[in-house]
Design an enzyme around this catalytic site. Structure first.
Site, PDB file in Angstrom:
ATOM      1  N   LYS A 124      44.398  22.217  -3.726  1.00  0.00           N
ATOM      2  CA  LYS A 124      43.493  22.374  -4.867  1.00  0.00           C
ATOM      3  C   LYS A 124      42.460  21.248  -4.924  1.00  0.00           C
ATOM      4  O   LYS A 124      42.707  20.138  -4.425  1.00  0.00           O
ATOM      5  CB  LYS A 124      44.301  22.414  -6.155  1.00  0.00           C
TER       6      LYS A 124
ATOM      7  N   CYS B 281      57.083  27.255 -16.950  1.00  0.00           N
ATOM      8  CA  CYS B 281      56.738  26.542 -15.718  1.00  0.00           C
ATOM      9  C   CYS B 281      57.937  26.455 -14.780  1.00  0.00           C
ATOM     10  O   CYS B 281      58.979  25.888 -15.142  1.00  0.00           O
ATOM     11  CB  CYS B 281      56.237  25.131 -16.037  1.00  0.00           C
TER      12      CYS B 281
ATOM     13  N   CYS C  29      50.509  17.243 -15.254  1.00  0.00           N
ATOM     14  CA  CYS C  29      49.504  18.190 -15.761  1.00  0.00           C
ATOM     15  C   CYS C  29      48.841  17.749 -17.066  1.00  0.00           C
ATOM     16  O   CYS C  29      47.786  18.254 -17.412  1.00  0.00           O
ATOM     17  CB  CYS C  29      50.125  19.570 -15.938  1.00  0.00           C
TER      18      CYS C  29
ATOM     19  N   CYS D  91      52.229  18.898 -21.471  1.00  0.00           N
ATOM     20  CA  CYS D  91      52.006  20.060 -20.600  1.00  0.00           C
ATOM     21  C   CYS D  91      52.878  21.217 -21.097  1.00  0.00           C
ATOM     22  O   CYS D  91      53.683  21.051 -22.012  1.00  0.00           O
ATOM     23  CB  CYS D  91      52.352  19.716 -19.164  1.00  0.00           C
TER      24      CYS D  91
ATOM     25  N   ARG E 132      38.587  24.519  -8.331  1.00  0.00           N
ATOM     26  CA  ARG E 132      38.932  25.278  -9.536  1.00  0.00           C
ATOM     27  C   ARG E 132      38.320  24.672 -10.791  1.00  0.00           C
ATOM     28  O   ARG E 132      37.496  23.771 -10.695  1.00  0.00           O
ATOM     29  CB  ARG E 132      40.441  25.353  -9.639  1.00  0.00           C
TER      30      ARG E 132
ATOM     31  N   ARG F 289      45.345  32.478 -15.696  1.00  0.00           N
ATOM     32  CA  ARG F 289      44.473  31.382 -16.144  1.00  0.00           C
ATOM     33  C   ARG F 289      43.006  31.834 -16.000  1.00  0.00           C
ATOM     34  O   ARG F 289      42.602  32.309 -14.942  1.00  0.00           O
ATOM     35  CB  ARG F 289      44.732  30.147 -15.286  1.00  0.00           C
TER      36      ARG F 289
ATOM     37  N   CYS G 110      57.592  17.239 -15.629  1.00  0.00           N
ATOM     38  CA  CYS G 110      57.924  16.816 -14.256  1.00  0.00           C
ATOM     39  C   CYS G 110      56.853  15.842 -13.802  1.00  0.00           C
ATOM     40  O   CYS G 110      55.868  15.633 -14.505  1.00  0.00           O
ATOM     41  CB  CYS G 110      58.025  18.045 -13.339  1.00  0.00           C
TER      42      CYS G 110
ATOM     43  N   LYS H 105      39.397  19.476  -7.729  1.00  0.00           N
ATOM     44  CA  LYS H 105      38.931  19.512  -9.123  1.00  0.00           C
ATOM     45  C   LYS H 105      37.669  18.676  -9.330  1.00  0.00           C
ATOM     46  O   LYS H 105      37.648  17.493  -9.001  1.00  0.00           O
ATOM     47  CB  LYS H 105      40.052  18.996 -10.033  1.00  0.00           C
TER      48      LYS H 105
HETATM   49 FE1  SRM Z   1      49.120  21.669 -13.452  1.00  0.00          FE
HETATM   50  C1  SRM Z   1      51.175  23.058 -11.178  1.00  0.00           C
HETATM   51  C2  SRM Z   1      50.134  23.889 -15.702  1.00  0.00           C
HETATM   52  C3  SRM Z   1      46.553  20.726 -15.389  1.00  0.00           C
HETATM   53  C4  SRM Z   1      48.775  18.803 -11.547  1.00  0.00           C
HETATM   54  N1  SRM Z   1      50.414  23.217 -13.373  1.00  0.00           N
HETATM   55  C5  SRM Z   1      51.135  23.650 -12.280  1.00  0.00           C
HETATM   56  C6  SRM Z   1      51.815  24.991 -12.601  1.00  0.00           C
HETATM   57  C7  SRM Z   1      50.886  26.083 -12.174  1.00  0.00           C
HETATM   58  C8  SRM Z   1      53.241  25.153 -12.024  1.00  0.00           C
HETATM   59  C9  SRM Z   1      53.392  25.824 -10.692  1.00  0.00           C
HETATM   60  O1  SRM Z   1      52.720  25.451  -9.716  1.00  0.00           O
HETATM   61  O2  SRM Z   1      54.227  26.720 -10.630  1.00  0.00           O
HETATM   62  C10 SRM Z   1      51.904  24.874 -14.148  1.00  0.00           C
HETATM   63  C11 SRM Z   1      51.979  26.198 -14.911  1.00  0.00           C
HETATM   64  C12 SRM Z   1      52.766  26.026 -16.175  1.00  0.00           C
HETATM   65  C13 SRM Z   1      52.687  27.173 -17.091  1.00  0.00           C
HETATM   66  O3  SRM Z   1      53.731  27.808 -17.346  1.00  0.00           O
HETATM   67  O4  SRM Z   1      51.612  27.459 -17.616  1.00  0.00           O
HETATM   68  C14 SRM Z   1      50.738  23.966 -14.438  1.00  0.00           C
HETATM   69  N2  SRM Z   1      48.428  22.283 -15.145  1.00  0.00           N
HETATM   70  C15 SRM Z   1      49.037  23.152 -15.989  1.00  0.00           C
HETATM   71  C16 SRM Z   1      48.356  23.197 -17.337  1.00  0.00           C
HETATM   72  C17 SRM Z   1      48.389  24.564 -18.004  1.00  0.00           C
HETATM   73  C18 SRM Z   1      49.016  22.147 -18.243  1.00  0.00           C
HETATM   74  C19 SRM Z   1      48.641  22.186 -19.696  1.00  0.00           C
HETATM   75  O5  SRM Z   1      49.559  21.999 -20.478  1.00  0.00           O
HETATM   76  O6  SRM Z   1      47.485  22.373 -20.057  1.00  0.00           O
HETATM   77  C20 SRM Z   1      46.966  22.690 -16.934  1.00  0.00           C
HETATM   78  C21 SRM Z   1      46.043  23.792 -16.512  1.00  0.00           C
HETATM   79  C22 SRM Z   1      44.713  23.266 -16.135  1.00  0.00           C
HETATM   80  C23 SRM Z   1      43.686  24.292 -15.847  1.00  0.00           C
HETATM   81  O7  SRM Z   1      43.188  24.883 -16.803  1.00  0.00           O
HETATM   82  O8  SRM Z   1      43.345  24.475 -14.673  1.00  0.00           O
HETATM   83  C24 SRM Z   1      47.311  21.829 -15.726  1.00  0.00           C
HETATM   84  N3  SRM Z   1      47.821  20.095 -13.406  1.00  0.00           N
HETATM   85  C25 SRM Z   1      46.907  19.844 -14.376  1.00  0.00           C
HETATM   86  C26 SRM Z   1      46.398  18.509 -14.237  1.00  0.00           C
HETATM   87  C27 SRM Z   1      45.413  17.830 -15.166  1.00  0.00           C
HETATM   88  C28 SRM Z   1      44.014  17.963 -14.704  1.00  0.00           C
HETATM   89  O9  SRM Z   1      43.713  18.619 -13.710  1.00  0.00           O
HETATM   90  O10 SRM Z   1      43.142  17.382 -15.356  1.00  0.00           O
HETATM   91  C29 SRM Z   1      47.039  17.952 -13.145  1.00  0.00           C
HETATM   92  C30 SRM Z   1      46.892  16.492 -12.651  1.00  0.00           C
HETATM   93  C31 SRM Z   1      45.630  16.249 -11.918  1.00  0.00           C
HETATM   94  C32 SRM Z   1      45.775  16.539 -10.462  1.00  0.00           C
HETATM   95  O11 SRM Z   1      45.575  17.685 -10.074  1.00  0.00           O
HETATM   96  O12 SRM Z   1      46.130  15.623  -9.726  1.00  0.00           O
HETATM   97  C33 SRM Z   1      47.935  18.965 -12.632  1.00  0.00           C
HETATM   98  N4  SRM Z   1      49.820  21.041 -11.600  1.00  0.00           N
HETATM   99  C34 SRM Z   1      49.608  19.808 -11.055  1.00  0.00           C
HETATM  100  C35 SRM Z   1      50.392  19.688  -9.856  1.00  0.00           C
HETATM  101  C36 SRM Z   1      50.455  18.449  -8.932  1.00  0.00           C
HETATM  102  C37 SRM Z   1      49.376  18.463  -7.911  1.00  0.00           C
HETATM  103  C38 SRM Z   1      49.540  17.376  -6.895  1.00  0.00           C
HETATM  104  O13 SRM Z   1      48.527  16.847  -6.431  1.00  0.00           O
HETATM  105  O14 SRM Z   1      50.659  17.056  -6.523  1.00  0.00           O
HETATM  106  C39 SRM Z   1      51.098  20.908  -9.717  1.00  0.00           C
HETATM  107  C40 SRM Z   1      52.061  21.298  -8.590  1.00  0.00           C
HETATM  108  C41 SRM Z   1      51.373  21.700  -7.338  1.00  0.00           C
HETATM  109  O15 SRM Z   1      50.163  21.883  -7.286  1.00  0.00           O
HETATM  110  O16 SRM Z   1      52.094  21.836  -6.365  1.00  0.00           O
HETATM  111  C42 SRM Z   1      50.730  21.720 -10.832  1.00  0.00           C
HETATM  112 FE1  SF4 Z   2      54.984  22.270 -15.089  1.00  0.00          FE
HETATM  113 FE2  SF4 Z   2      55.266  19.792 -14.267  1.00  0.00          FE
HETATM  114 FE3  SF4 Z   2      52.852  20.753 -14.763  1.00  0.00          FE
HETATM  115 FE4  SF4 Z   2      54.451  20.265 -16.749  1.00  0.00          FE
HETATM  116  S1  SF4 Z   2      53.669  18.736 -15.316  1.00  0.00           S
HETATM  117  S2  SF4 Z   2      53.256  22.154 -16.460  1.00  0.00           S
HETATM  118  S3  SF4 Z   2      56.438  20.752 -15.917  1.00  0.00           S
HETATM  119  S4  SF4 Z   2      54.185  21.434 -13.162  1.00  0.00           S
END
Ligand code: SRM
Ligand code: SF4
Length: 582
Positions: free
Chosen positions: A226, A453, A496, A447, A163, A94, A492, A228
């Site tokens: 993390k 993922c 995201c 997402c 980040r 990323r 899930c 944001k």
């Molecule tokens: Fe996310 C984890 C993809 C925005 C909440 N997210 C992941 C991971 C890295 C899975 C992992 O931990 O193994 C995913 C990788 C998938 C892949 O194959 O690419 C993933 N997140 C994404 C992206 C690529 C989704 C998309 O379709 O665009 C976004 C990348 C953003 C970036 O450029 O940095 C992405 N993730 C978000 C957002 C939206 C936002 O930030 O505006 C959220 C919700 C906001 C928040 O943080 O509360 C988000 N991602 C999560 C979470 C849950 C965090 C939590 O508080 O519980 C995880 C899991 C974790 O961190 O344990 C996660």
């Molecule tokens: Fe993966 Fe869940 Fe984030 Fe979708 S919402 S990219 S399934 S961690």
């Protein structure tokens, strides 16, 4: 103007806070970070281990701080298991791209690297950056070195740190956008870890011996989780500012920036059937002038560093620190560290969190084309050749590209004389936003989910386009084809694609099964609530059919779908994070 309060330096960390506790009492990841020699671990050794396509478990966690996730191709998992092979390990990289802005030269390099080392696609993310998927271990260093050649990096794109800093893409307000974007970029540079491991590992830098502390702000255990930051420019709330851990809402004086309203405690992540985890919308806590921005951002990080939960990672996000200690406590703590008081929040109005597609003209006269990129995937698919077309476009485009928080792309800063050539290329490669894309589709977002993922429980990016097609047909039948219902799906509950502020949201439970949510606010101001649990497509469409029947005949003029489902009693309005699961 400011009320003076005690200076920050006099304020010790509360002895009861987790960071003062012995490491043995904290979550194992805290020990891992502390023992990592500031994120070095054994990454260098792991990268050259020829026996496996993977890195060690510890290095997997540390590499997130360098913007890299180890994954495996889940489509191949069962077959490889049957063949007694290790999983098809590959990595997601990323990029750190504050505010989503890149130059045409950077675009060309990103595409070149995706073709050389990734799976030949680029993925625009919901936080306005690029991801490479499918990079093998041997491709990691060349990719990061290639990014470095065009002044891009992946530092803190993931990990327990601050980040991806977001910033509204508001082409209409050119001067204000430029100023806010520059501040977002500066904030990103300020809040990322200072560690030198990145340069040593990925860019073959010398290990420097220095008496300076390696991490003056973070210390050896970084943040509990993390973090944001995001900058919104009203009336556009494309960044969903209330979902950011800390948000800055630009308050303008004409087209010039005066300062920011601060929001704290937003976040989406939750786990099903785990009531102590919930999404939460940030609270607006006050206003400060723009000159104070860097102090405010660093003080917020320090507060979360000192008071965030380091024992239970499921409660380690800043939103829980805010909920556990209270917004008033936070304001007092922030003001004490800053040495001045926040002013009362200033007036602002948000109107939408959606993108404005097609050509628009900024206040400086430059043109911008917002290109719909379904679920952010840049590839060549049939007649729509985004990957090749945007590479061709990058060769002639003199302006910049801006990734939007809705996973779309703005071809920005196009002078009048260049507009026709850009339009020609859009047509030549079948890229232009077609009339086929309904308002529903243009406002949908998924997402990544399967196959990369590791946390996905159901399809999202690969399934939402099909589901939207079926919902479009329903909407058409009810005369609702022009309704821009904000629809978001995730594989899930992690959220995201920010599904808990969508008017219509889906989160994956199991293959083909989703929780369905209704009632989010159309400019990100209200969370939705679960309407159905663990249901498949047939049930989803049947329920929507019934709801659309009433929406078509009972809605008041201009009533948004999210507002209607609450008024009609399908779901109760959510009042707070804690209320979300009630
Ligand atoms: Fe996310 C984890 C993809 C925005 C909440 N997210 C992941 C991971 C890295 C899975 C992992 O931990 O193994 C995913 C990788 C998938 C892949 O194959 O690419 C993933 N997140 C994404 C992206 C690529 C989704 C998309 O379709 O665009 C976004 C990348 C953003 C970036 O450029 O940095 C992405 N993730 C978000 C957002 C939206 C936002 O930030 O505006 C959220 C919700 C906001 C928040 O943080 O509360 C988000 N991602 C999560 C979470 C849950 C965090 C939590 O508080 O519980 C995880 C899991 C974790 O961190 O344990 C996660
Ligand atoms: Fe993966 Fe869940 Fe984030 Fe979708 S919402 S990219 S399934 S961690």
């Amino acid at each position: 103007m400011h009320t003076e309060v005690p200076a920050a330096s006099t304020l010790d960390v509360d002895r009861s806070s987790d960071i003062s506790q012995p490491l043995e009492k904290l979550h194992p990841d805290e020990r891992l970070k502390a023992a990592s020699d500031y994120l070095r671990g054994t990454i260098i050794e792991s990268l050259v281990d020829p026996v496996t396509g993977a890195v060690t478990e510890t290095d997997t966690k540390l590499m997130k701080f360098h913007g890299i996730y180890q994954q495996d191709d889940r489509d191949l998992r069962d077959e490889r298991r049957r063949q007694k092979l290790e999983p098809a390990y590959q990595f997601m990289i990323r990029v750190r791209l504050a505010g989503g802005v890149c130059t045409p030269a950077q675009w060309s390099k990103l595409a070149e690297l995706a073709n050389a080392y990734g799976n030949g696609t680029l993925r625009l993310t919901t936080r306005q950056t690029f991801q490479f998927h499918g990079v093998l271990k041997g491709g990691l260093k060349p990719t990061i070195q290639g990014l470095n050649d065009v002044l891009l990096d992946t530092i803190a794109a993931c990990g327990d740190d601050a980040r991806g800093v977001m910033s509204s893409v508001n082409p209409h307000l050119s001067a204000l956008h430029r100023e806010v974007y520059e501040l977002a970029r500066r904030t990103s540079d300020q809040v990322i870890p200072r560690q030198r491991a990145y340069h040593e590992i990925w860019l073959d830098g010398e290990k420097k011996v220095s008496s300076e502390p390696e991490e003056p702000v973070y210390g050896p255990t970084y943040l509990p989780r993390k973090f944001k930051f995001g900058f919104a420019i009203p009336p556009l709330n494309d960044i969903d500012v209330y979902t950011q851990d800390a948000g800055f809402i630009a308050i303008a004086d004409g087209e010039a920036l005066a300062g920011f309203n601060l929001t704290v405690g937003g976040g989406m992540g939750r786990t099903d059937r785990t009531p102590h985890t919930y999404p939460r919308l940030g609270d607006v806590v006050g206003y400060f002038p723009k000159e104070r921005l860097s102090e405010v951002a660093l003080a917020i990080i320090a507060i979360q560093r000192d008071y965030g939960n380091r024992v239970d990672r499921s409660r380690a996000r800043f939103k829980y620190t805010i909920d556990d200690k209270g917004v008033d406590w936070f304001r007092r703590e922030l003001e004490a560290r800053l040495g001045f008081a926040l002013e009362p929040a200033r007036e602002f109005v948000f109107e939408t969190n959606a993108d404005d597609y097609g050509w628009t003209q900024g206040s400086d006269g430059a043109w911008h084309y917002t290109l719909f990129v379904e679920n952010g995937r840049i590839d060549d698919r049939g007649a729509r050749r985004l990957m090749s077309g945007l590479q061709a476009l990058a060769k002639v485009h003199q302006g910049e590209f801006r990734v939007t928080p809705n996973q779309n792309l703005v071809i920005a800063q196009v002078p009048e004389h260049a507009k026709a050539a850009i339009a020609d290329l859009l047509e030549q490669y079948g890229m232009q936003n077609s009339n086929r894309a309904s308002a529903l589709r243009l406002n949908s977002m998924a997402c990544v989910g399967f196959p990369t993922c590791g946390l996905a429980m159901a399809e999202s990016e690969r399934y939402l386009p099909e589901l939207v097609g079926k919902i479009e047909a329903l909407a058409q039948r009810h005369g609702l084809a022009d309704q821009a219902i904000v629809t978001r799906m995730t594989g899930c509950p992690n959220g995201c694609a920010r599904p808990y502020v969508a008017e219509l949201g889906f989160t994956g439970r199991a293959p083909g099964k989703y929780n369905m949510y209704l009632g989010g606010g159309a400019h990100g101001q209200r969370m939705n609530r679960m309407f159905l649990e663990n249901v498949g497509e047939e049930r989803i469409l049947a329920e929507l059919d019934a709801i659309f029947t009433r929406y078509a005949s009972e809605r008041s003029e201009d009533e948004r779908f999210g507002d209607f489902v609450i008024r009609a009693g399908y779901v109760r309005e959510v009042s707070s994070g804690r209320d979300f699961n009630a």
